[in-house]
Design a protein around this motif. Structure first.
Motif, short mmCIF file in Angstrom:
data_model
loop_
_atom_site.label_atom_id
_atom_site.label_comp_id
_atom_site.label_asym_id
_atom_site.label_seq_id
_atom_site.Cartn_x
_atom_site.Cartn_y
_atom_site.Cartn_z
N SER A 119 -11.20 -23.97 -30.91
CA SER A 119 -10.32 -24.18 -29.75
C SER A 119 -9.93 -22.87 -29.06
N GLY A 120 -10.59 -21.76 -29.42
CA GLY A 120 -10.32 -20.51 -28.70
C GLY A 120 -8.98 -19.88 -29.00
N ILE A 121 -8.40 -20.22 -30.15
CA ILE A 121 -7.11 -19.59 -30.50
C ILE A 121 -7.14 -19.02 -31.92
N GLY A 122 -8.29 -18.49 -32.29
CA GLY A 122 -8.45 -17.97 -33.64
C GLY A 122 -7.60 -16.75 -33.94
N MET A 123 -7.34 -15.91 -32.93
CA MET A 123 -6.45 -14.76 -33.16
C MET A 123 -5.05 -15.28 -33.49
N THR A 124 -4.65 -16.30 -32.76
CA THR A 124 -3.31 -16.87 -32.95
C THR A 124 -3.17 -17.50 -34.33
N LEU A 125 -4.19 -18.24 -34.75
CA LEU A 125 -4.04 -19.07 -35.95
C LEU A 125 -4.46 -18.39 -37.25
N GLY A 172 -17.92 -9.79 -32.99
CA GLY A 172 -17.86 -11.16 -32.51
C GLY A 172 -16.65 -11.42 -31.63
N ALA A 173 -16.25 -12.68 -31.59
CA ALA A 173 -15.13 -13.10 -30.73
C ALA A 173 -13.88 -12.27 -31.01
N SER A 174 -13.73 -11.84 -32.27
CA SER A 174 -12.47 -11.20 -32.67
C SER A 174 -12.23 -9.83 -32.05
N VAL A 175 -13.29 -9.19 -31.54
CA VAL A 175 -13.05 -7.90 -30.85
C VAL A 175 -13.19 -8.04 -29.34
N ARG A 176 -13.56 -9.24 -28.87
CA ARG A 176 -13.85 -9.40 -27.44
C ARG A 176 -12.71 -10.09 -26.69
N ASN A 177 -11.62 -10.37 -27.38
CA ASN A 177 -10.57 -11.21 -26.79
C ASN A 177 -9.42 -10.38 -26.23
N PHE A 178 -8.33 -11.07 -25.90
CA PHE A 178 -7.17 -10.42 -25.29
C PHE A 178 -6.21 -9.79 -26.31
N GLY A 179 -6.37 -10.13 -27.58
CA GLY A 179 -5.40 -9.65 -28.56
C GLY A 179 -4.03 -10.28 -28.35
N HIS A 180 -4.07 -11.55 -27.99
CA HIS A 180 -2.81 -12.26 -27.73
C HIS A 180 -2.63 -13.35 -28.78
N CYS A 181 -1.59 -13.22 -29.60
CA CYS A 181 -1.25 -14.28 -30.54
C CYS A 181 -0.30 -15.20 -29.79
N ILE A 223 -11.84 -12.24 -37.47
CA ILE A 223 -10.43 -12.27 -37.85
C ILE A 223 -10.13 -13.42 -38.81
N VAL A 224 -10.86 -14.52 -38.71
CA VAL A 224 -10.59 -15.66 -39.60
C VAL A 224 -10.96 -15.28 -41.04
N GLY A 225 -12.15 -14.71 -41.21
CA GLY A 225 -12.57 -14.29 -42.55
C GLY A 225 -11.68 -13.19 -43.10
N VAL A 254 -18.82 -10.60 -46.78
CA VAL A 254 -20.22 -10.36 -46.42
C VAL A 254 -20.37 -10.55 -44.92
N GLU A 255 -20.85 -9.52 -44.24
CA GLU A 255 -20.96 -9.55 -42.78
C GLU A 255 -22.34 -9.06 -42.36
N ARG A 256 -22.97 -9.81 -41.46
CA ARG A 256 -24.35 -9.44 -41.07
C ARG A 256 -24.40 -8.19 -40.20
N ASP A 257 -23.36 -7.96 -39.40
CA ASP A 257 -23.36 -6.80 -38.52
C ASP A 257 -22.76 -5.59 -39.23
N ASN A 275 -26.94 -10.15 -44.10
CA ASN A 275 -27.01 -11.48 -43.48
C ASN A 275 -27.04 -12.58 -44.53
N VAL A 276 -26.22 -13.58 -44.36
CA VAL A 276 -26.23 -14.71 -45.29
C VAL A 276 -27.27 -15.71 -44.83
N THR A 277 -28.15 -16.08 -45.76
CA THR A 277 -29.25 -16.97 -45.42
C THR A 277 -29.09 -18.36 -46.02
C1 LIG Z 1 -13.01 -13.60 -24.38
C2 LIG Z 1 -12.20 -14.25 -25.45
C3 LIG Z 1 -10.81 -14.29 -25.32
C4 LIG Z 1 -10.04 -14.87 -26.34
N1 LIG Z 1 -8.69 -14.76 -26.28
C5 LIG Z 1 -7.96 -15.16 -27.34
C6 LIG Z 1 -6.58 -14.93 -27.40
O1 LIG Z 1 -6.00 -14.27 -26.52
N2 LIG Z 1 -5.86 -15.44 -28.44
C7 LIG Z 1 -6.45 -16.14 -29.44
O2 LIG Z 1 -5.77 -16.61 -30.33
N3 LIG Z 1 -7.79 -16.29 -29.47
C8 LIG Z 1 -8.55 -15.84 -28.45
N4 LIG Z 1 -9.90 -16.01 -28.46
C9 LIG Z 1 -10.52 -16.74 -29.56
C10 LIG Z 1 -10.65 -15.87 -30.79
O3 LIG Z 1 -11.18 -14.61 -30.44
C11 LIG Z 1 -11.56 -16.57 -31.79
O4 LIG Z 1 -11.08 -17.89 -32.02
C12 LIG Z 1 -11.59 -15.81 -33.11
O5 LIG Z 1 -11.90 -14.46 -32.88
C13 LIG Z 1 -12.62 -16.43 -34.03
O6 LIG Z 1 -12.68 -15.61 -35.18
P1 LIG Z 1 -13.87 -15.77 -36.21
O7 LIG Z 1 -13.59 -14.84 -37.30
O8 LIG Z 1 -14.05 -17.21 -36.52
O9 LIG Z 1 -15.15 -15.41 -35.33
P2 LIG Z 1 -15.92 -14.02 -35.08
O10 LIG Z 1 -15.00 -12.93 -34.71
O11 LIG Z 1 -17.00 -14.35 -34.11
O12 LIG Z 1 -16.49 -13.65 -36.50
C14 LIG Z 1 -17.51 -14.39 -37.14
C15 LIG Z 1 -18.31 -13.39 -37.94
O13 LIG Z 1 -19.25 -14.07 -38.75
C16 LIG Z 1 -20.40 -13.24 -38.82
N5 LIG Z 1 -21.56 -14.06 -39.21
C17 LIG Z 1 -22.07 -15.13 -38.57
N6 LIG Z 1 -23.12 -15.61 -39.23
C18 LIG Z 1 -23.30 -14.83 -40.33
C19 LIG Z 1 -24.24 -14.81 -41.40
N7 LIG Z 1 -25.21 -15.72 -41.49
N8 LIG Z 1 -24.12 -13.85 -42.35
C20 LIG Z 1 -23.12 -12.91 -42.30
N9 LIG Z 1 -22.23 -12.88 -41.29
C21 LIG Z 1 -22.30 -13.83 -40.33
C22 LIG Z 1 -20.53 -12.71 -37.40
O14 LIG Z 1 -21.37 -11.57 -37.33
C23 LIG Z 1 -19.09 -12.43 -37.05
O15 LIG Z 1 -18.72 -11.10 -37.36
C24 LIG Z 1 -10.68 -15.47 -27.45
C25 LIG Z 1 -12.07 -15.42 -27.57
C26 LIG Z 1 -12.82 -14.79 -26.59
C27 LIG Z 1 -14.30 -14.73 -26.77
#
Ligand SMILES: Cc1cc2nc3c(=O)[nH]c(=O)nc-3n(C[C@H](O)[C@H](O)[C@H](O)COP(=O)(O)OP(=O)(O)OC[C@H]3O[C@@H](n4cnc5c(N)ncnc54)[C@H](O)[C@@H]3O)c2cc1C
Length: 391
Positions: free
Chosen positions: A368-374, A54-63, A27-29, A46-49, A184-186
């Motif tokens: 800080s575990g609030i990436g969906m929010t921020l 990642g974290a962005s699909v595994r959370n609560f979806g709570h901003c 979600i951050v990217g 660019v996404e490796r999967d 995958n980014v190397t």
């Molecule tokens: C169980 C759980 C509950 C949560 N609940 C909340 C909530 O309610 N509210 C909230 O605000 N936040 C919540 N969060 C936190 C939030 O989900 C994360 O802060 C946010 O999703 C981080 O986003 P991201 O894009 O940085 O990470 P990710 O979603 O992990 O994305 C990072 C991406 O980078 C890719 N990547 C990594 N390395 C490479 C590479 N070398 N080359 C190419 N691609 C690469 C990965 O494959 C991945 O897709 C929760 C998290 C979890 C796990």
């Protein structure tokens, strides 16, 4: 329920140079890519999967907006507007349903009253026992343990299974945007991202890889103290009468978010929870739940910190969280339909890692575990030049 299917992974890398290359389709990217498109820039993600997992699909979806404090509150409020913009464009489910904080003791209610006094009665709407009971779908004669609560109407809900995949799909349909899956980014240097499928060129490069920054820039990650935080999650069938789209928060949530912990009664609340439920504090629980559009409920969570996460999920922790959620819902038990482990970047040194790792190359991880929010607030701040890198 499965994660929405992402666009074809066989997208060819662009031969030319994008204004921006974003590494990571979490979600951050993606929020940064959406903001770039909004500002007329060309973008390559660019996404490796093969889809976001990642974290962005595994959370609560709570901003979680109102429970933030200081600079993070400002970013969260800005993010809300960005989410609504993106939701309208990409057709996301994003109800402005708020968060319902359930109070089951006078101390819990005192924290909410203090937050109401600080933020005002519009931002923190106190609720009676019956209003909370009704929102939770509890029968009128099964509300004795409830004291009251508060609705935080600014909080937003999204479906975490849908949001990132659909945003990526929407982005891929925009002119000037390429989303390269399975790539995958190397390594990274000024103007070039080296990938498993060849180089990608960009004026600016943004690394949004969460905790995996330690794979690309270990020294930068270590300097910020990045660890992996592992969380136990489950999806359960909802009790029939539980209908609210608001995120439901409890006492342990009030021990977690700065908006609550800054309140005068927060210390007393910690002592109280330590007295009656030390096992929740042992697993660093934040007992909360959110309902998905199909009616099932996401329940969590616990927090365990390590440089590399342990792959084994402790059943006792899941049971503890489910038991506590069932109590709040006022039911004997809940039926699990899925379990999983979430992992996000965490650091004791600050909620954000913002580092310029090479000229024109910035790393940005929410620690800080609030990436969906921020997410969308960070994206707006990045493009406004309001997000400053630390040395
Ligand atoms: C169980 C759980 C509950 C949560 N609940 C909340 C909530 O309610 N509210 C909230 O605000 N936040 C919540 N969060 C936190 C939030 O989900 C994360 O802060 C946010 O999703 C981080 O986003 P991201 O894009 O940085 O990470 P990710 O979603 O992990 O994305 C990072 C991406 O980078 C890719 N990547 C990594 N390395 C490479 C590479 N070398 N080359 C190419 N691609 C690469 C990965 O494959 C991945 O897709 C929760 C998290 C979890 C796990």
């Amino acid at each position: 329920m499965s994660i929405a299917t992402a666009p074809s992974p066989s997208v060819a890398l662009p031969g030319g140079r994008s204004d921006l290359v974003v590494v990571g389709a979490g979600i951050v990217g993606l929020a940064h890519a959406v903001e770039a498109v909004r500002r007329g820039l060309s973008v390559t993600v660019v996404e490796r999967d093969r889809r976001p997992v990642g974290a962005s699909v595994r959370n609560f979806g709570h901003c979680c907006i109102t429970a933030q404090r200081g600079d993070l509150l400002g970013l969260a409020e800005r993010s809300r507007a960005g989410w609504l913009f993106a939701a309208a464009r990409a057709g996301l489910w994003a109800p402005e349903a708020g968060a319902l904080v359930v109070a089951r003791s006078a101390t819990e209610l005192a924290v909410l009253e203090e937050l109401r006094d600080e933020r005002g009665a519009d931002a923190v709407r106190l609720r009676t026992r019956d209003e909370v009971g009704t929102a939770l779908g509890r029968a009128a004669d099964a509300r004795d343990d409830l004291v009251g609560g508060a609705l935080l109407p600014a909080d937003l809900r999204v479906n975490p299974r849908e949001a990132a995949p659909r945003l990526a799909q929407w982005l891929a349909e925009q002119p000037g945007v390429t989303v390269a899956w399975g790539t995958n980014v190397t390594g990274v240097e000024q103007g070039t991202v080296h990938t498993s499928r060849g180089p990608v060129h960009g004026e600016q490069i943004l690394l949004c890889v969460g905790h995996d920054l330690d794979r690309l820039y270990p020294a930068e990650a270590e300097a910020h103290g990045i660890e992996r935080c592992r969380l136990s999650m489950a999806r359960v069938e909802a009790p029939a009468a539980f209908r609210t789209d608001a995120a439901v928060l409890t006492a342990t949530s009030m021990l977690r978010y700065d908006g609550f912990t800054a309140m005068p009664s927060a210390g007393r609340l910690r002592t109280e929870v330590t007295g009656h439920s030390p096992e929740l504090l042992d697993v660093v629980a934040n007992v909360m739940f959110t309902r998905l559009p199909d009616g099932t409920v996401l329940v969590g969570d616990s927090h365990a910190y390590d440089a590399t996460e342990i792959p084994f999920q402790d059943e006792a922790t899941t049971e503890l969280l489910l038991r506590e959620a069932a109590r709040v819902l006022g039911v004997r038990d809940v039926r699990i339909t899925e379990r999983w482990q979430g992992v996000y970047a965490s650091s004791a040194n600050g909620p954000l890692l913002v580092r310029d790792v090479a000229p024109g190359v910035r790393a940005l991880s929410v620690t800080s575990g609030i990436g969906m929010t921020l997410s969308f607030g960070l994206a707006a701040a990045t493009f406004d030049g309001a997000l400053h890198a630390t040395a």
